[in-house]
Design a protein around this motif. Sequence first.
Motif, mmCIF file in Angstrom:
data_model
loop_
_atom_site.group_PDB
_atom_site.id
_atom_site.type_symbol
_atom_site.label_atom_id
_atom_site.label_comp_id
_atom_site.label_asym_id
_atom_site.label_seq_id
_atom_site.Cartn_x
_atom_site.Cartn_y
_atom_site.Cartn_z
ATOM 1 N N ASP A 13 40.002 52.807 -55.626
ATOM 2 C CA ASP A 13 41.025 51.754 -55.654
ATOM 3 C C ASP A 13 42.408 52.389 -55.688
ATOM 4 O OD1 ASP A 13 38.811 50.014 -56.162
ATOM 5 O OD2 ASP A 13 39.012 50.488 -58.298
ATOM 6 N N CYS B 19 36.505 54.930 -58.074
ATOM 7 C CA CYS B 19 36.019 53.835 -57.230
ATOM 8 C C CYS B 19 36.728 53.824 -55.880
ATOM 9 C CB CYS B 19 36.236 52.505 -57.958
ATOM 10 S SG CYS B 19 35.723 51.050 -57.050
ATOM 11 N N CYS C 185 38.196 47.716 -54.452
ATOM 12 C CA CYS C 185 37.016 46.854 -54.543
ATOM 13 C C CYS C 185 37.432 45.432 -54.919
ATOM 14 C CB CYS C 185 36.058 47.419 -55.584
ATOM 15 S SG CYS C 185 36.727 47.399 -57.247
ATOM 16 N N CYS D 31 38.573 49.499 -62.792
ATOM 17 C CA CYS D 31 38.985 48.737 -61.609
ATOM 18 C C CYS D 31 39.829 47.538 -62.040
ATOM 19 C CB CYS D 31 37.768 48.226 -60.842
ATOM 20 S SG CYS D 31 36.622 49.516 -60.342
HETATM 21 ZN ZN ZN Z 1 37.058 49.446 -58.065
#
Ligand code: ZN
Length: 149
Positions: free
Chosen positions: A42, A40, A65, A126
């Motif tokens: 992160d 993602c 995120c 996440c």
């Molecule tokens: Zn994320």
Amino acid sequence: MDNELNELYQEVILDHNRNPRNFRALPDANRQAEGDNPLCGDHFTVFLKLDKDKIVDIAFQGAGCAISKASASLMTELIKGKTVAEAQKYFADFRKMLDSGVADEEALGSLCALGGVHNFPMRVKCAVLSWHAMLAGLNGQPVVSTEKS
Ligand code: ZN
């Protein structure tokens, strides 16, 4: 879950994403670990000040995120002043909620806002990223990646 509650939880996530708590470096930290979620994008560093088995201060920096950032922010609020065992218990309950989708309001408090992540398996990484970093930091590991977890 009814819509009103859903909206309330959305608000909590948006609020913590916009105004993350304890979002700073911790100059007197004696533990720190990085968490990386390349799927993602992160990436966070979690700083801990540990006194015997008590987490007297915790902060984080980085980017990611909304879910990863809100989860880190909520984590720092919950964990500050707690013992290592209590922090581990929070994570166990949090993980259980993400796996089952069942939120235990009493055990998790504001973390219940992330219960809906259960419906998005890709986003679970996440939500747990900063927690893995926090636990790795407590164990003396400097870097943790959720890529394979
Ligand atoms: Zn994320």
